[in-house]
Write a protein that holds these residues in place. Structure first.
Motif, PDB file in Angstrom:
ATOM      1  N   ILE A  60       1.127   1.820 -13.511  1.00 50.46           N
ATOM      2  CA  ILE A  60       1.940   0.802 -12.843  1.00 50.46           C
ATOM      3  C   ILE A  60       1.019  -0.235 -12.222  1.00 50.46           C
ATOM      4  O   ILE A  60       0.078   0.111 -11.497  1.00 50.46           O
ATOM      5  N   GLU A  61       1.279  -1.493 -12.508  1.00 49.26           N
ATOM      6  CA  GLU A  61       0.497  -2.594 -11.949  1.00 49.26           C
ATOM      7  C   GLU A  61       1.427  -3.490 -11.143  1.00 49.26           C
ATOM      8  O   GLU A  61       2.505  -3.854 -11.613  1.00 49.26           O
ATOM      9  N   VAL A  62       1.009  -3.843  -9.941  1.00 49.98           N
ATOM     10  CA  VAL A  62       1.816  -4.694  -9.066  1.00 49.98           C
ATOM     11  C   VAL A  62       1.048  -5.969  -8.758  1.00 49.98           C
ATOM     12  O   VAL A  62      -0.085  -5.929  -8.283  1.00 49.98           O
ATOM     13  N   GLU A  63       1.667  -7.103  -9.054  1.00 45.10           N
ATOM     14  CA  GLU A  63       1.082  -8.403  -8.728  1.00 45.10           C
ATOM     15  C   GLU A  63       2.096  -9.146  -7.860  1.00 45.10           C
ATOM     16  O   GLU A  63       3.231  -9.389  -8.282  1.00 45.10           O
ATOM     17  N   THR A  64       1.719  -9.463  -6.646  1.00 44.53           N
ATOM     18  CA  THR A  64       2.654 -10.085  -5.715  1.00 44.53           C
ATOM     19  C   THR A  64       1.932 -11.080  -4.821  1.00 44.53           C
ATOM     20  O   THR A  64       0.738 -10.928  -4.536  1.00 44.53           O
ATOM     21  N   GLU A  65       2.668 -12.087  -4.408  1.00 48.44           N
ATOM     22  CA  GLU A  65       2.136 -13.095  -3.501  1.00 48.44           C
ATOM     23  C   GLU A  65       3.249 -13.517  -2.561  1.00 48.44           C
ATOM     24  O   GLU A  65       4.364 -13.822  -2.993  1.00 48.44           O
ATOM     25  N   LEU A  66       2.967 -13.496  -1.269  1.00 47.81           N
ATOM     26  CA  LEU A  66       3.981 -13.850  -0.290  1.00 47.81           C
ATOM     27  C   LEU A  66       4.497 -15.260  -0.557  1.00 47.81           C
ATOM     28  O   LEU A  66       3.723 -16.205  -0.697  1.00 47.81           O
ATOM     29  N   GLY A  67       5.803 -15.371  -0.658  1.00 45.13           N
ATOM     30  CA  GLY A  67       6.439 -16.660  -0.900  1.00 45.13           C
ATOM     31  C   GLY A  67       6.553 -17.033  -2.362  1.00 45.13           C
ATOM     32  O   GLY A  67       7.166 -18.054  -2.690  1.00 45.13           O
ATOM     33  N   SER A  68       5.983 -16.211  -3.260  1.00 45.29           N
ATOM     34  CA  SER A  68       5.966 -16.580  -4.679  1.00 45.29           C
ATOM     35  C   SER A  68       6.563 -15.536  -5.601  1.00 45.29           C
ATOM     36  O   SER A  68       6.667 -15.762  -6.804  1.00 45.29           O
ATOM     37  N   GLY A  69       6.920 -14.368  -5.085  1.00 44.32           N
ATOM     38  CA  GLY A  69       7.564 -13.375  -5.926  1.00 44.32           C
ATOM     39  C   GLY A  69       6.672 -12.195  -6.268  1.00 44.32           C
ATOM     40  O   GLY A  69       5.534 -12.085  -5.804  1.00 44.32           O
ATOM     41  N   THR A  70       7.204 -11.327  -7.113  1.00 42.49           N
ATOM     42  CA  THR A  70       6.527 -10.071  -7.459  1.00 42.49           C
ATOM     43  C   THR A  70       6.696  -9.770  -8.938  1.00 42.49           C
ATOM     44  O   THR A  70       7.766 -10.000  -9.510  1.00 42.49           O
ATOM     45  N   GLU A 126       0.807  -1.214   0.000  1.00 42.27           N
ATOM     46  CA  GLU A 126       0.000   0.000   0.000  1.00 42.27           C
ATOM     47  C   GLU A 126       0.843   1.269   0.000  1.00 42.27           C
ATOM     48  O   GLU A 126       0.383   2.316  -0.453  1.00 42.27           O
ATOM     49  N   ARG A 127       2.080   1.173   0.502  1.00 44.10           N
ATOM     50  CA  ARG A 127       2.888   2.382   0.662  1.00 44.10           C
ATOM     51  C   ARG A 127       4.162   2.398  -0.179  1.00 44.10           C
ATOM     52  O   ARG A 127       4.934   3.356  -0.117  1.00 44.10           O
ATOM     53  N   MET A 128       4.397   1.374  -0.980  1.00 42.17           N
ATOM     54  CA  MET A 128       5.704   1.195  -1.602  1.00 42.17           C
ATOM     55  C   MET A 128       6.108   2.326  -2.547  1.00 42.17           C
ATOM     56  O   MET A 128       7.297   2.549  -2.772  1.00 42.17           O
ATOM     57  N   PHE A 129       5.146   3.072  -3.091  1.00 42.95           N
ATOM     58  CA  PHE A 129       5.491   4.171  -3.988  1.00 42.95           C
ATOM     59  C   PHE A 129       5.463   5.531  -3.296  1.00 42.95           C
ATOM     60  O   PHE A 129       5.644   6.562  -3.950  1.00 42.95           O
ATOM     61  N   GLU A 130       5.266   5.522  -1.982  1.00 37.78           N
ATOM     62  CA  GLU A 130       5.282   6.778  -1.235  1.00 37.78           C
ATOM     63  C   GLU A 130       6.697   7.347  -1.162  1.00 37.78           C
ATOM     64  O   GLU A 130       7.666   6.613  -0.977  1.00 37.78           O
ATOM     65  N   LEU A 131       6.777   8.668  -1.270  1.00 38.99           N
ATOM     66  CA  LEU A 131       8.075   9.332  -1.151  1.00 38.99           C
ATOM     67  C   LEU A 131       8.647   9.112   0.240  1.00 38.99           C
ATOM     68  O   LEU A 131       7.957   9.298   1.247  1.00 38.99           O
ATOM     69  N   PHE A 132       9.907   8.691   0.314  1.00 41.00           N
ATOM     70  CA  PHE A 132      10.680   8.475   1.539  1.00 41.00           C
ATOM     71  C   PHE A 132      10.226   7.247   2.339  1.00 41.00           C
ATOM     72  O   PHE A 132      10.717   7.023   3.440  1.00 41.00           O
ATOM     73  N   TYR A 133       9.311   6.450   1.784  1.00 42.27           N
ATOM     74  CA  TYR A 133       8.936   5.224   2.495  1.00 42.27           C
ATOM     75  C   TYR A 133       9.826   4.078   2.023  1.00 42.27           C
ATOM     76  O   TYR A 133       9.982   3.843   0.828  1.00 42.27           O
ATOM     77  N   SER A 134      10.412   3.367   2.971  1.00 44.82           N
ATOM     78  CA  SER A 134      11.231   2.196   2.643  1.00 44.82           C
ATOM     79  C   SER A 134      11.185   1.219   3.808  1.00 44.82           C
ATOM     80  O   SER A 134      11.232   1.629   4.965  1.00 44.82           O
ATOM     81  N   ASN A 135      11.063  -0.056   3.501  1.00 45.08           N
ATOM     82  CA  ASN A 135      11.114  -1.076   4.549  1.00 45.08           C
ATOM     83  C   ASN A 135      12.451  -1.808   4.537  1.00 45.08           C
ATOM     84  O   ASN A 135      12.604  -2.843   5.153  1.00 45.08           O
ATOM     85  N   ARG A 136      13.421  -1.231   3.799  1.00 42.05           N
ATOM     86  CA  ARG A 136      14.759  -1.812   3.733  1.00 42.05           C
ATOM     87  C   ARG A 136      15.726  -1.014   4.582  1.00 42.05           C
ATOM     88  O   ARG A 136      15.695   0.214   4.586  1.00 42.05           O
ATOM     89  N   LYS A 137      16.596  -1.708   5.273  1.00 42.82           N
ATOM     90  CA  LYS A 137      17.617  -1.039   6.056  1.00 42.82           C
ATOM     91  C   LYS A 137      18.520  -0.232   5.120  1.00 42.82           C
ATOM     92  O   LYS A 137      19.056  -0.737   4.153  1.00 42.82           O
ATOM     93  N   GLY A 138      18.664   1.065   5.417  1.00 41.67           N
ATOM     94  CA  GLY A 138      19.495   1.925   4.587  1.00 41.67           C
ATOM     95  C   GLY A 138      18.782   2.472   3.371  1.00 41.67           C
ATOM     96  O   GLY A 138      19.357   3.242   2.604  1.00 41.67           O
ATOM     97  N   GLY A 139      17.507   2.095   3.174  1.00 41.02           N
ATOM     98  CA  GLY A 139      16.765   2.592   2.024  1.00 41.02           C
ATOM     99  C   GLY A 139      16.350   4.038   2.208  1.00 41.02           C
ATOM    100  O   GLY A 139      16.109   4.495   3.331  1.00 41.02           O
TER     101      GLY A 139
END
Length: 206
Positions: free
Chosen positions: A160-170, A128-141
């Motif tokens: 932009i279309e995002v299709e993702t499934e936990l454990g299966s990729g993006t 939900e937030r991955m394209f927000e400015l300054f939002y990152s869930n990565r260390k050092g991001g």
């Protein structure tokens, strides 16, 4: 030697941060050219070749565009693809048999570029937030890489279309309007772009 290594690393990090911030804060006007969609994929592979080898990530290119030309700013679209690819590389850390796939296609008359990885997928709260400015869930991001992707896509009237499934990729797709398809010219515009370098394109993303 240790202090020198740390200093170089920090200088590189700050340089990347400054470059990405300026890219976002001061977007330049589009410089439109007709470029072969497949040529864009090949250019990404060329830029990331060393890092792919170092990380032992397999890269597959799927050019199903039939030689179609895209009327875009090649340097900005290359930056978009590199940012998406870099985020996939980060997601593939620690994955057995890591694989990234780059796709160029014309789907329903619309040109489409996609980056797919077999990483762990993206959690709903992050999605939900991955394209927000300054939002990152990565260390050092820094949270600038995907914000830049979104800005470049918007400048080209792309979705932009995002299709993702936990454990299966993006899979992240960038779908351009039909108007971005250019009349065939033998692919020479794309070839020229592949042979040349454009300023303002970074091989890193956050």
């Amino acid at each position: 030697a240790r202090l020198l290594s740390i200093t170089r690393s920090e200088i590189g990090r700050l340089e990347t941060l400054a470059t990405e911030f300026l890219t976002y804060a001061r977007p330049r006007e589009l410089e439109l050219e007709d470029v072969a969609m497949g040529a864009l994929l090949s250019r990404v592979r060329h830029v990331l070749d060393g890092e792919l080898r170092q990380r032992r990530v397999d890269l597959e290119l799927e050019d199903a565009s039939g030689g179609a030309l895209l009327r875009v700013d090649p340097a900005q679209i290359l930056q978009l693809l590199l940012n998406l690819a870099q985020n996939s590389l980060a997601a593939l850390e620690g994955v057995d048999a890591p694989l990234m796939t780059l796709i160029a296609a014309v789907d329903g008359g619309q040109p489409m570029l996609a980056v797919i990885d077999n990483g762990p997928g993206i959690a709903p709260e992050v999605r939900e937030r991955m394209f927000e400015l300054f939002y990152s869930n990565r260390k050092g991001g820094t949270g600038l890489g995907l914000a830049i992707v979104q800005r470049i896509a918007q400048a080209h009237d792309a979705a932009i279309e995002v299709e993702t499934e936990l454990g299966s990729g993006t899979e992240i797709r960038v779908r351009f309007p039909r108007a971005r398809l250019a009349a065939p010219t033998g692919g020479r515009a794309g070839s020229r772009f592949l042979l040349g370098e454009r300023s303002g394109v970074s091989g890193r993303s956050t």
